[in-house]
Motif scaffolding. Structure first.
Motif, PDB file in Angstrom:
ATOM      1  N   LEU A  81      52.710  25.691 -75.781  1.00 58.68           N
ATOM      2  CA  LEU A  81      52.424  24.587 -75.862  1.00 58.68           C
ATOM      3  C   LEU A  81      53.011  24.097 -76.868  1.00 58.68           C
ATOM      4  N   SER A  82      52.159  24.275 -78.447  1.00 56.79           N
ATOM      5  CA  SER A  82      53.243  24.023 -79.725  1.00 56.79           C
ATOM      6  C   SER A  82      54.603  23.270 -79.601  1.00 56.79           C
ATOM      7  N   GLU A  83      55.777  24.052 -79.065  1.00 51.16           N
ATOM      8  CA  GLU A  83      56.660  24.405 -78.874  1.00 51.16           C
ATOM      9  C   GLU A  83      57.193  22.493 -78.572  1.00 51.16           C
ATOM     10  N   GLU A  84      56.499  22.783 -77.335  1.00 53.83           N
ATOM     11  CA  GLU A  84      57.083  21.926 -75.961  1.00 53.83           C
ATOM     12  C   GLU A  84      57.004  20.521 -76.611  1.00 53.83           C
ATOM     13  N   LEU A  85      54.862  20.187 -76.990  1.00 49.38           N
ATOM     14  CA  LEU A  85      54.691  19.612 -77.900  1.00 49.38           C
ATOM     15  C   LEU A  85      55.424  18.684 -78.793  1.00 49.38           C
ATOM     16  N   ILE A  86      55.918  19.377 -79.195  1.00 42.90           N
ATOM     17  CA  ILE A  86      56.827  18.526 -80.508  1.00 42.90           C
ATOM     18  C   ILE A  86      58.011  18.581 -80.221  1.00 42.90           C
ATOM     19  N   LYS A  87      58.815  18.643 -79.000  1.00 44.47           N
ATOM     20  CA  LYS A  87      60.010  18.913 -79.126  1.00 44.47           C
ATOM     21  C   LYS A  87      60.138  17.727 -77.694  1.00 44.47           C
ATOM     22  N   PHE A  88      58.748  17.545 -76.895  1.00 43.97           N
ATOM     23  CA  PHE A  88      58.791  15.615 -76.214  1.00 43.97           C
ATOM     24  C   PHE A  88      58.189  15.142 -76.904  1.00 43.97           C
ATOM     25  N   ASN A  89      56.966  15.086 -78.547  1.00 46.43           N
ATOM     26  CA  ASN A  89      56.566  14.339 -79.923  1.00 46.43           C
ATOM     27  C   ASN A  89      56.027  13.019 -78.181  1.00 46.43           C
ATOM     28  N   PRO A  90      55.479  13.434 -77.540  1.00 43.78           N
ATOM     29  CA  PRO A  90      55.119  11.783 -76.594  1.00 43.78           C
ATOM     30  C   PRO A  90      54.018  11.194 -78.008  1.00 43.78           C
ATOM     31  N   ASP A  91      53.906   9.893 -77.499  1.00 39.57           N
ATOM     32  CA  ASP A  91      53.313   8.880 -78.450  1.00 39.57           C
ATOM     33  C   ASP A  91      52.302   9.107 -77.685  1.00 39.57           C
ATOM     34  N   LYS A  92      51.443   9.375 -76.365  1.00 40.98           N
ATOM     35  CA  LYS A  92      50.111   9.582 -76.073  1.00 40.98           C
ATOM     36  C   LYS A  92      49.826  10.832 -74.996  1.00 40.98           C
ATOM     37  N   CYS A  93      48.948  11.384 -74.882  1.00 38.96           N
ATOM     38  CA  CYS A  93      48.292  12.123 -74.005  1.00 38.96           C
ATOM     39  C   CYS A  93      47.712  11.827 -73.577  1.00 38.96           C
ATOM     40  N   PHE A  94      47.765  12.071 -72.161  1.00 42.07           N
ATOM     41  CA  PHE A  94      46.701  11.808 -71.029  1.00 42.07           C
ATOM     42  C   PHE A  94      46.194  13.081 -70.667  1.00 42.07           C
ATOM     43  N   PHE A  95      44.781  13.569 -70.888  1.00 47.82           N
ATOM     44  CA  PHE A  95      43.864  14.337 -70.138  1.00 47.82           C
ATOM     45  C   PHE A  95      43.386  14.286 -69.363  1.00 47.82           C
ATOM     46  N   PHE A  96      43.527  14.433 -67.851  1.00 46.40           N
ATOM     47  CA  PHE A  96      42.494  14.914 -66.273  1.00 46.40           C
ATOM     48  C   PHE A  96      42.003  15.643 -66.731  1.00 46.40           C
ATOM     49  N   TRP A  97      40.880  15.396 -65.714  1.00 43.05           N
ATOM     50  CA  TRP A  97      39.858  16.178 -66.022  1.00 43.05           C
ATOM     51  C   TRP A  97      39.352  16.942 -67.307  1.00 43.05           C
ATOM     52  N   SER A  98      38.572  16.061 -68.436  1.00 39.76           N
ATOM     53  CA  SER A  98      39.069  16.699 -69.419  1.00 39.76           C
ATOM     54  C   SER A  98      38.683  17.785 -70.316  1.00 39.76           C
ATOM     55  N   THR A  99      36.942  18.108 -69.671  1.00 42.53           N
ATOM     56  CA  THR A  99      36.621  19.197 -70.302  1.00 42.53           C
ATOM     57  C   THR A  99      36.927  20.282 -70.544  1.00 42.53           C
ATOM     58  N   LEU A 100      38.536  20.453 -69.680  1.00 44.48           N
ATOM     59  CA  LEU A 100      38.669  21.817 -69.793  1.00 44.48           C
ATOM     60  C   LEU A 100      39.644  22.048 -70.872  1.00 44.48           C
ATOM     61  N   PHE A 101      39.640  20.608 -71.789  1.00 48.74           N
ATOM     62  CA  PHE A 101      41.252  20.819 -72.532  1.00 48.74           C
ATOM     63  C   PHE A 101      40.893  20.793 -73.757  1.00 48.74           C
ATOM     64  N   LYS A 102      39.952  21.323 -74.316  1.00 51.20           N
ATOM     65  CA  LYS A 102      39.498  21.272 -75.994  1.00 51.20           C
ATOM     66  C   LYS A 102      40.224  21.656 -76.274  1.00 51.20           C
ATOM     67  N   SER A 103      40.694  23.152 -76.416  1.00 53.50           N
ATOM     68  CA  SER A 103      41.473  24.063 -77.008  1.00 53.50           C
ATOM     69  C   SER A 103      42.885  23.238 -77.559  1.00 53.50           C
ATOM     70  N   GLU A 104      43.331  22.876 -76.223  1.00 52.15           N
ATOM     71  CA  GLU A 104      44.299  21.691 -75.911  1.00 52.15           C
ATOM     72  C   GLU A 104      44.507  20.538 -76.848  1.00 52.15           C
ATOM     73  N   ILE A 105      43.238  20.047 -76.950  1.00 52.55           N
ATOM     74  CA  ILE A 105      42.959  18.746 -77.533  1.00 52.55           C
ATOM     75  C   ILE A 105      43.446  18.764 -79.205  1.00 52.55           C
ATOM     76  N   ASN A 106      42.065  20.146 -79.477  1.00 53.44           N
ATOM     77  CA  ASN A 106      42.176  20.651 -81.104  1.00 53.44           C
ATOM     78  C   ASN A 106      43.740  20.286 -81.575  1.00 53.44           C
ATOM     79  N   LEU A 107      44.984  21.403 -80.586  1.00 56.82           N
ATOM     80  CA  LEU A 107      45.564  22.213 -81.213  1.00 56.82           C
ATOM     81  C   LEU A 107      46.635  20.619 -81.003  1.00 56.82           C
ATOM     82  N   ILE A 108      46.487  19.323 -80.482  1.00 53.67           N
ATOM     83  CA  ILE A 108      47.383  18.172 -80.597  1.00 53.67           C
ATOM     84  C   ILE A 108      47.098  17.500 -82.277  1.00 53.67           C
TER      85      ILE A 108
END
Length: 162
Positions: A93-120
């Motif tokens: 996830l870190s590798e792909e996010l750094i490579k893509f370098n998004p301006d925004k992250c959209f979380f659909f059904w956000s309660t399942l993404f606590k770890s991802e949000i913390n990482l970002i």
């Protein structure tokens, strides 16, 4: 502008959001959090470890035989609330996010993404996080259903997705 969408690839609404963001000019990358259903579109990252669905099914049967389904539901809910990612998942996830370098992250059904949000927040603190809990981009400013000028395009989105 680039947007990373965090969602399950087996949810039709995910593809509606992808089409919506693409139609307004965003470059989109889907981060699929479904551990059973894999997506194979070129802008999708399957970062969750694949789970053997036969194993899951057999565990459910065993719990059902011993009338422990309520306990199993409790364990599943607890795991979802803690929602920790393995080191392999975090690295991918870190590798792909750094490579893509998004301006925004959209979380659909956000309660399942606590770890991802913390990482970002740690690796890309400048990224704007958008958390969505709705299920469909609602179009409610029409007098009647038949006067919805988007009806045909909405129908195509829902029924032409492969």
């Amino acid at each position: 502008m680039k947007i990373a969408i965090f969602s399950s690839s087996n949810t039709i609404f995910t593809y509606c959001y992808i089409k919506l963001f693409e139609s307004i000019g965003y470059e989109v990358k889907l981060f699929n959090n479904n551990d059973e259903y894999r997506c194979n579109i070129n802008y999708c990252v399957n970062y969750k470890k694949k789970v053997n669905s036969n194993f899951k099914r057999n565990i459910k049967k065993i719990f059902k035989i011993f009338h422990l389904t309520r306990f199993l539901n409790y364990l599943v809910d607890k795991r979802k609330k803690n929602n920790s990612l393995s080191s392999e998942e975090l690295n991918l996830l870190s590798e792909e996010l750094i490579k893509f370098n998004p301006d925004k992250c959209f979380f659909f059904w956000s309660t399942l993404f606590k770890s991802e949000i913390n990482l970002i927040s740690k690796i890309l603190p400048q990224v704007e996080n958008i958390i969505s809990v709705n299920t469909y981009p609602i179009r409610s400013d029409f007098e009647t259903f038949t006067k919805n000028k988007f009806f045909e395009s909405d129908k195509r989105i829902f029924f032409e997705i492969q």
